[in-house]
Design an enzyme around this catalytic site. Structure first.
Site, mmCIF file in Angstrom:
data_model
loop_
_atom_site.group_PDB
_atom_site.id
_atom_site.type_symbol
_atom_site.label_atom_id
_atom_site.label_comp_id
_atom_site.label_asym_id
_atom_site.label_seq_id
_atom_site.Cartn_x
_atom_site.Cartn_y
_atom_site.Cartn_z
ATOM 1 N N GLU A 171 0.848 -1.188 0.000
ATOM 2 C CA GLU A 171 0.000 0.000 0.000
ATOM 3 C C GLU A 171 0.889 1.245 0.000
ATOM 4 O OE1 GLU A 171 -3.861 1.507 2.544
ATOM 5 O OE2 GLU A 171 -2.172 0.674 3.661
ATOM 6 N N LYS A 221 -10.332 -0.301 -2.027
ATOM 7 C CA LYS A 221 -10.438 -0.616 -0.594
ATOM 8 C C LYS A 221 -11.825 -0.301 -0.052
ATOM 9 C CE LYS A 221 -7.705 0.350 3.614
ATOM 10 N NZ LYS A 221 -6.616 1.239 4.104
ATOM 11 N N CYS A 257 -4.657 -3.714 3.397
ATOM 12 C CA CYS A 257 -4.350 -3.226 4.747
ATOM 13 C C CYS A 257 -5.483 -3.415 5.757
ATOM 14 C CB CYS A 257 -3.903 -1.772 4.659
ATOM 15 S SG CYS A 257 -3.004 -1.181 6.127
#
Length: 308
Positions: free
Chosen positions: A63, A138, A180
């Site tokens: 990321e 995301k 993440c």
């Protein structure tokens, strides 16, 4: 273009025994991104070059591989579209070295940028021809406040994604994309597993307080419960004066063992993906078929067909 270890060796003459099949090799990157996009690209390109020299068929970058801005205004000003110069350069890199690239956490200006002035945190998968074969945005945004230690408000400048992307077939296995903070939500990993994933990937930029407490245990938990390989590229060290990342990029096998891990600083770790081992574990402990949807429902993602 460099050869990879993603294909079986050619058969020897019948008078000799067939050689063992080479297992796919993946390379997992650890970097310290800064606001300097040119420097970041040079470092990441060097890692891709090194990984292909070692025979990796798939390289994972973390990321924020493109940059990590020192404030919200800078983060927004440096963002690009998927059709921009930087992604084009990564596409050329994939073509030059004939390698798959998992580019986790690209700061994307989407089609709604002119009206929203907000970006997406986008995990891009490139094939060896440089084509974008998947783009996952995301879905879980990191809004956390650890008193006196860490404050993050990703939702203040980022749009959440609206869908989970179906696993993608690669030479290493079927790859499920996350980013993440998604790691904290087992529902997405179980949905990807139900849709056929064999490798789950979590490119990340964990902070030191959260990483030291939760990073490895969460990654190992996702591997054990899904019976998938888990690959987690990571940011490490001081990204700028206001941020330090935890690092410890690693690979976990479907049994929950850490089979590769980066040490301090920029670098790569490598792991072979053994799908025969994965399927043996799933056969010996068939938790997928033991689930009780009659009691607690089924974790599934809209539009993703289940795979036996």
């Amino acid at each position: 273009m460099y050869p990879t270890l993603c294909h079986s060796s050619p058969h020897l003459p019948h008078a000799m025994a067939d050689p063992p099949t080479l297992k796919p090799l993946v390379a997992v990157g650890q970097v310290t991104s800064t606001p300097d996009k040119e420097l970041n690209f040079a470092i990441c390109a060097g890692l891709v070059r090194e990984a292909t020299h070692r025979g990796a068929c798939l390289v994972f970058l973390p990321e924020g591989f493109d940059y990590i801005g020192s404030n919200t205004a800078q983060t927004l000003s440096l963002a690009e579209g998927l059709d921009g110069d930087l992604m084009g350069r990564y596409a050329e890199l994939a073509k030059e070295y004939g390698v798959w690239l998992s580019l986790g956490g690209f700061h994307e200006r989407g089609q709604d940028w002119p009206t929203t002035q907000r970006i997406y945190n986008c995990h891009v998968l490139l094939d060896p021809a440089g084509n974008i074969v998947a783009a996952y945005r995301k879905t879980h945004l990191c809004d956390v406040e650890l008193e006196g230690r860490v404050t993050m408000k990703e939702s203040s400048f980022t749009n959440p994604g609206t869908e989970i992307v179906a696993p993608i077939s690669t030479p290493a296995g079927k790859l499920g994309l996350s980013i993440c903070y998604d790691l904290r939500f087992p529902e997405i990993s179980l949905a990807l597993r139900r849709a056929g994933a064999e490798i789950l990937t979590y490119p990340s930029a964990f902070t030191v307080p959260t990483g030291s407490a939760h990073w490895e245990v969460l990654l190992r938990a996702r591997a054990i419960e899904s019976q998938c390989y888990v690959v987690a590229a990571a940011q490490t060290g001081k990204n700028h004066e206001h941020r330090t990342s935890y690092g410890h990029a690693l690979v976990v096998d479907p049994w929950g063992a850490v089979v590769a891990q980066c040490h301090e600083g920029t670098g790569l770790c490598y792991a072979e993906i053994d799908l025969n081992y994965l399927h043996r574990i799933r056969q010996e402990i068939p938790v997928h078929s033991h689930r009780r949807p009659d009691l607690y429902g089924t974790v599934a993602a809209t539009g993703l067909a289940p795979v036996p």
